[in-house]
Motif scaffolding. Sequence first.
Motif, short mmCIF file in Angstrom:
data_model
loop_
_atom_site.label_atom_id
_atom_site.label_comp_id
_atom_site.label_asym_id
_atom_site.label_seq_id
_atom_site.Cartn_x
_atom_site.Cartn_y
_atom_site.Cartn_z
N VAL A 48 0.85 -1.19 0.00
CA VAL A 48 0.00 0.00 0.00
C VAL A 48 0.88 1.24 0.00
N ALA A 49 0.75 2.04 -1.05
CA ALA A 49 1.57 3.24 -1.20
C ALA A 49 0.97 4.41 -0.42
N SER A 50 1.84 5.29 0.02
CA SER A 50 1.44 6.53 0.67
C SER A 50 1.50 7.68 -0.32
N ALA A 51 0.88 8.79 0.04
CA ALA A 51 1.18 10.03 -0.67
C ALA A 51 2.65 10.35 -0.45
N SER A 218 -5.54 4.13 8.19
CA SER A 218 -6.88 3.72 7.78
C SER A 218 -6.82 2.43 6.95
N ALA A 219 -5.86 2.35 6.04
CA ALA A 219 -5.70 1.14 5.23
C ALA A 219 -5.29 -0.04 6.09
N ASP A 355 3.18 1.46 3.52
CA ASP A 355 4.27 2.44 3.64
C ASP A 355 3.86 3.59 4.55
N MET A 356 3.97 3.35 5.85
CA MET A 356 3.62 4.35 6.85
C MET A 356 4.62 5.50 6.88
#
Length: 376
Positions: A48-51, A218-219, A355-356
């Motif tokens: 899961v990618a972050s901004a 949230s993800a 990716d926190m």
Amino acid sequence: MQCSYFDAGLCLSCTLLPQPYAEQLADKHAHCQRMLADHPGIQWMPPVASAESGFRNKAKMVVGGTVDAPTLGLLDGQMRGIDLQGCGILQPGLTAAFPAIADFITLAGLVPYDVAARRGELKNVLLTESADGDLMLRFVLRSSESLPRIRKHLPWLEHRVPSLRVISANLLPEHRAAIEGIDEILLTTQSTLPMRVGDVELALRPQSFFQTNTAIASALYRQAHEWVDSVNPASVWDLYCGVGGFALHCAAPGRAVTGIEVSAEAIESARAASVGLPGMAFETADATAFALASTEAPDLVIVNPPRRGIGPDLSAWLEASSVQTVVYSSCNSVTLARDLAAMPSLVPTRARVLDMFPHTNHYEAIVLLQRVPSRG
């Protein structure tokens, strides 16, 4: 993401910034796979990618400079303040509030703490923004000496930054490398910052821990919710529950969910957020001690430990227990791999990297473990 502070060598905290973000994410996914290579049966979900910018909901700013020209950022090797008010990884609401906070420091006469000389009062400014744009501000002070001035001028700051909801003073009298102390003095009538995460609204108190990347948090909670609902347990423990993020996302009719956290303040936050939800219970306790003292085990356990992992005692308890399913959320794949090796009867079946912490080597991983039926 381009960063003038990084380019100038003023702040190198985002160590991976020169690397394209897609490569960062792929490398983290590959690293986690290598760390868990002893479990070849894992079904790996896409990371899961972050901004890439504007993702961090909390700013921990060291205060330097002078009372007339304060800096908010970090200290260099000579303990001089470096101003980072325009840091690109921070949510825009944080950076928008900094100029007024800097002006308030001058107005209230809050002398920045001089680390070398061990003089001054204001050590750090901690600012958190919710998904709805509300702010919680904490002044980390050496003593209570400046509290009358802070209280006197607080209406001015609230007028300049109308999104402020919770303001407090934290006392850190010791000369040590720490962000905050134990004592917290609330300066507003509102004591909690509503932190909306998906369909759940958490209640964040000044000293409560919350993930720094709201979208990725949230993800993470969504993924745990999906896995928990897929096995539909009647009873769930959320160990190291913090303010109740996992527990509250796993609430369901007929399901008993118990959250355990050593921080009493975090438990107060979790209880406040769980009002009206049936089957929810939260208790202040050490996660390992709670498990070892329990006479019964739940169907499913969620663990979200600090970087040190859950450790040998809790791993051994889970291995020997009747718990059928474990959801393990980890910010350190080294201790995650160690803990999984100590629980051979609980087999990792699915895993995902989230990716926190973009532009660093850190990431969050969540793993679904299911008990292998005993033979014979």
